[in-house]
Design a protein around this motif. Sequence first.
Motif, PDB file in Angstrom:
ATOM      1  N   LEU A 101       0.854  -1.184   0.000  1.00  0.00           N
ATOM      2  CA  LEU A 101       0.000   0.000   0.000  1.00  0.00           C
ATOM      3  C   LEU A 101       0.890   1.235   0.000  1.00  0.00           C
ATOM      4  O   LEU A 101       1.917   1.258   0.682  1.00  0.00           O
ATOM      5  N   THR A 102       0.475   2.268  -0.728  1.00  0.00           N
ATOM      6  CA  THR A 102       1.292   3.479  -0.768  1.00  0.00           C
ATOM      7  C   THR A 102       0.410   4.709  -0.888  1.00  0.00           C
ATOM      8  O   THR A 102      -0.691   4.655  -1.449  1.00  0.00           O
ATOM      9  N   SER A 103       0.895   5.824  -0.336  1.00  0.00           N
ATOM     10  CA  SER A 103       0.173   7.094  -0.416  1.00  0.00           C
ATOM     11  C   SER A 103       1.130   8.242  -0.117  1.00  0.00           C
ATOM     12  O   SER A 103       2.098   8.079   0.625  1.00  0.00           O
ATOM     13  N   SER A 104       0.843   9.395  -0.695  1.00  0.00           N
ATOM     14  CA  SER A 104       1.595  10.619  -0.385  1.00  0.00           C
ATOM     15  C   SER A 104       0.632  11.735   0.003  1.00  0.00           C
ATOM     16  O   SER A 104       0.845  12.899  -0.307  1.00  0.00           O
ATOM     17  N   SER A 105      -0.437  11.358   0.695  1.00  0.00           N
ATOM     18  CA  SER A 105      -1.491  12.305   1.067  1.00  0.00           C
ATOM     19  C   SER A 105      -1.196  13.053   2.359  1.00  0.00           C
ATOM     20  O   SER A 105      -2.083  13.716   2.901  1.00  0.00           O
ATOM     21  N   PHE A 106       0.024  12.983   2.864  1.00  0.00           N
ATOM     22  CA  PHE A 106       0.304  13.443   4.216  1.00  0.00           C
ATOM     23  C   PHE A 106       1.293  14.603   4.226  1.00  0.00           C
ATOM     24  O   PHE A 106       1.960  14.876   3.229  1.00  0.00           O
ATOM     25  N   THR A 107       1.378  15.254   5.385  1.00  0.00           N
ATOM     26  CA  THR A 107       2.265  16.399   5.552  1.00  0.00           C
ATOM     27  C   THR A 107       3.446  16.022   6.437  1.00  0.00           C
ATOM     28  O   THR A 107       3.277  15.739   7.621  1.00  0.00           O
ATOM     29  N   ALA A 108       4.634  15.964   5.837  1.00  0.00           N
ATOM     30  CA  ALA A 108       5.860  15.682   6.604  1.00  0.00           C
ATOM     31  C   ALA A 108       6.282  16.956   7.356  1.00  0.00           C
ATOM     32  O   ALA A 108       5.815  18.046   7.037  1.00  0.00           O
ATOM     33  N   PRO A 109       7.152  16.869   8.374  1.00  0.00           N
ATOM     34  CA  PRO A 109       7.847  15.668   8.840  1.00  0.00           C
ATOM     35  C   PRO A 109       7.014  14.871   9.830  1.00  0.00           C
ATOM     36  O   PRO A 109       6.038  15.361  10.391  1.00  0.00           O
ATOM     37  N   PHE A 110       7.450  13.613  10.044  1.00  0.00           N
ATOM     38  CA  PHE A 110       6.825  12.722  11.012  1.00  0.00           C
ATOM     39  C   PHE A 110       7.896  12.411  12.073  1.00  0.00           C
ATOM     40  O   PHE A 110       8.769  11.587  11.858  1.00  0.00           O
ATOM     41  N   THR A 111       7.813  13.089  13.180  1.00  0.00           N
ATOM     42  CA  THR A 111       8.894  13.027  14.177  1.00  0.00           C
ATOM     43  C   THR A 111       8.614  12.074  15.329  1.00  0.00           C
ATOM     44  O   THR A 111       9.531  11.726  16.070  1.00  0.00           O
ATOM     45  N   ASP A 112       7.344  11.666  15.497  1.00  0.00           N
ATOM     46  CA  ASP A 112       6.981  10.868  16.667  1.00  0.00           C
ATOM     47  C   ASP A 112       6.014   9.762  16.263  1.00  0.00           C
ATOM     48  O   ASP A 112       5.042  10.000  15.522  1.00  0.00           O
ATOM     49  N   LEU A 113       6.273   8.567  16.753  1.00  0.00           N
ATOM     50  CA  LEU A 113       5.460   7.395  16.425  1.00  0.00           C
ATOM     51  C   LEU A 113       4.834   6.803  17.681  1.00  0.00           C
ATOM     52  O   LEU A 113       5.404   6.869  18.768  1.00  0.00           O
ATOM     53  N   PHE A 114       3.656   6.202  17.503  1.00  0.00           N
ATOM     54  CA  PHE A 114       3.034   5.383  18.537  1.00  0.00           C
ATOM     55  C   PHE A 114       2.716   4.027  17.916  1.00  0.00           C
ATOM     56  O   PHE A 114       2.012   3.949  16.910  1.00  0.00           O
ATOM     57  N   LEU A 115       3.257   2.963  18.513  1.00  0.00           N
ATOM     58  CA  LEU A 115       2.932   1.604  18.105  1.00  0.00           C
ATOM     59  C   LEU A 115       1.892   1.074  19.076  1.00  0.00           C
ATOM     60  O   LEU A 115       2.050   1.195  20.305  1.00  0.00           O
ATOM     61  N   ARG A 116       0.820   0.463  18.551  1.00  0.00           N
ATOM     62  CA  ARG A 116      -0.305   0.045  19.384  1.00  0.00           C
ATOM     63  C   ARG A 116      -0.748  -1.358  18.981  1.00  0.00           C
ATOM     64  O   ARG A 116      -0.938  -1.633  17.791  1.00  0.00           O
ATOM     65  N   THR A 117      -0.898  -2.246  19.966  1.00  0.00           N
ATOM     66  CA  THR A 117      -1.493  -3.555  19.715  1.00  0.00           C
ATOM     67  C   THR A 117      -2.777  -3.681  20.515  1.00  0.00           C
ATOM     68  O   THR A 117      -2.895  -3.145  21.626  1.00  0.00           O
ATOM     69  N   ARG A 118      -3.749  -4.398  19.922  1.00  0.00           N
ATOM     70  CA  ARG A 118      -5.021  -4.618  20.607  1.00  0.00           C
ATOM     71  C   ARG A 118      -5.477  -6.057  20.358  1.00  0.00           C
ATOM     72  O   ARG A 118      -5.404  -6.552  19.236  1.00  0.00           O
ATOM     73  N   ALA A 119      -5.944  -6.710  21.421  1.00  0.00           N
ATOM     74  CA  ALA A 119      -6.536  -8.038  21.288  1.00  0.00           C
ATOM     75  C   ALA A 119      -7.446  -8.279  22.478  1.00  0.00           C
ATOM     76  O   ALA A 119      -6.966  -8.525  23.579  1.00  0.00           O
ATOM     77  N   ASP A 120      -8.755  -8.158  22.269  1.00  0.00           N
ATOM     78  CA  ASP A 120      -9.661  -8.473  23.359  1.00  0.00           C
ATOM     79  C   ASP A 120     -10.196  -9.899  23.221  1.00  0.00           C
ATOM     80  O   ASP A 120     -11.038 -10.339  23.986  1.00  0.00           O
ATOM     81  N   ASN A 121      -9.686 -10.621  22.217  1.00  0.00           N
ATOM     82  CA  ASN A 121      -9.927 -12.050  22.086  1.00  0.00           C
ATOM     83  C   ASN A 121      -8.754 -12.605  21.289  1.00  0.00           C
ATOM     84  O   ASN A 121      -8.412 -12.067  20.245  1.00  0.00           O
ATOM     85  N   GLY A 122      -8.081 -13.650  21.792  1.00  0.00           N
ATOM     86  CA  GLY A 122      -6.888 -14.120  21.112  1.00  0.00           C
ATOM     87  C   GLY A 122      -5.681 -13.292  21.528  1.00  0.00           C
ATOM     88  O   GLY A 122      -5.593 -12.817  22.666  1.00  0.00           O
ATOM     89  N   SER A 123      -4.735 -13.061  20.578  1.00  0.00           N
ATOM     90  CA  SER A 123      -3.545 -12.262  20.895  1.00  0.00           C
ATOM     91  C   SER A 123      -3.023 -11.575  19.641  1.00  0.00           C
ATOM     92  O   SER A 123      -3.266 -12.005  18.510  1.00  0.00           O
ATOM     93  N   MET A 124      -2.296 -10.470  19.872  1.00  0.00           N
ATOM     94  CA  MET A 124      -1.678  -9.692  18.793  1.00  0.00           C
ATOM     95  C   MET A 124      -0.249  -9.388  19.194  1.00  0.00           C
ATOM     96  O   MET A 124      -0.004  -8.714  20.190  1.00  0.00           O
ATOM     97  N   LEU A 125       0.713  -9.914  18.431  1.00  0.00           N
ATOM     98  CA  LEU A 125       2.132  -9.741  18.714  1.00  0.00           C
ATOM     99  C   LEU A 125       2.816  -9.088  17.526  1.00  0.00           C
ATOM    100  O   LEU A 125       2.631  -9.518  16.379  1.00  0.00           O
ATOM    101  N   ILE A 126       3.606  -8.022  17.788  1.00  0.00           N
ATOM    102  CA  ILE A 126       4.535  -7.512  16.783  1.00  0.00           C
ATOM    103  C   ILE A 126       5.938  -7.663  17.357  1.00  0.00           C
ATOM    104  O   ILE A 126       6.218  -7.229  18.472  1.00  0.00           O
ATOM    105  N   SER A 127       6.807  -8.321  16.587  1.00  0.00           N
ATOM    106  CA  SER A 127       8.129  -8.704  17.084  1.00  0.00           C
ATOM    107  C   SER A 127       9.194  -8.433  16.028  1.00  0.00           C
ATOM    108  O   SER A 127       8.886  -7.996  14.914  1.00  0.00           O
ATOM    109  N   ASP A 128      10.465  -8.708  16.386  1.00  0.00           N
ATOM    110  CA  ASP A 128      11.601  -8.479  15.485  1.00  0.00           C
ATOM    111  C   ASP A 128      11.592  -7.051  14.943  1.00  0.00           C
ATOM    112  O   ASP A 128      11.934  -6.807  13.781  1.00  0.00           O
ATOM    113  N   LEU A 129      11.225  -6.098  15.786  1.00  0.00           N
ATOM    114  CA  LEU A 129      11.087  -4.711  15.361  1.00  0.00           C
ATOM    115  C   LEU A 129      12.451  -4.051  15.208  1.00  0.00           C
ATOM    116  O   LEU A 129      13.306  -4.153  16.089  1.00  0.00           O
TER     117      LEU A 129
END
Length: 265
Positions: A128-156
């Motif tokens: 997926l790709t887009s250039s609809s945004f206004t740079a710069p992007f200086t701060d990130l938030f990574l968020r996982t959610r799982a209220d049933n099962g599990s959600m893992l992001i690893s090897d970051l």
Amino acid sequence: MNRVSQALFALAATTIGLFSLPSTASAFTIRYAPEYTDSQFESLISSGDYREEFVVQSQIGNNAVQGQNPWSGDTELHIFDAVYSNPYTRSLSGVASSNYGFTSGQAVDFLLQVTGSQVTYTVGNRVLTSSSFTAPFTDLFLRTRADNGSMLISDLRLNGQSINSLESNSSDTLKYIAIGGLTGDFTLSGKSTMTFTQAAFAEATRGARVAYQIKAGRLSDRGRADIFGQTPSSASVPEPSTILALLVTGGFVAASNKKKKVVKP
């Protein structure tokens, strides 16, 4: 070649190596914030302390039943544009999306590449790709959610720097990592593993109930101080120029000390 000359030669070689590092290497600060909530994040936006620009998301979507799509409209992969109706509220408008057949318990590679205002989000073989945004992007938030099962992001890895894994499950449904102080282009890679119920019409895992997001934007000085300034567990990754300055200073001190030890006959 005497010892002082050898030391200076080695220092010069190290200096050249540091200057040859890619320009995308940058200082940033990481805060692992498992106690952070969606309400706190929304208050950052409503107070004007965070300007969210885009969000990439992977969710279980229609894939709660393998090989079937019992629900329509729940696409798995998204890039969202944060649209502000006034300075205090924002909505997320979809600018790119794709279906993806996630398999419960199977790790899938993902890659987020940002070059200027161009955003490319790759999950498995989907791009997926887009250039609809206004740079710069200086701060990130990574968020996982799982209220049933599990959600893992690893090897970051962010610009080559390893970041701890993030996982949510039915007993601990929401997790955040905050990353501040990025400069210029960046690349974030990792693996996502979703675990979910595969019973017929498993409403419990429909849509975004098992999902992760990467949110990109800009914190105000006050917002950055609130999140990172009073966090003893924050880990800072230094600029190459900082490493260079320390090595140069250390090298000259070492050379000076060696000179002082030379005694004329």
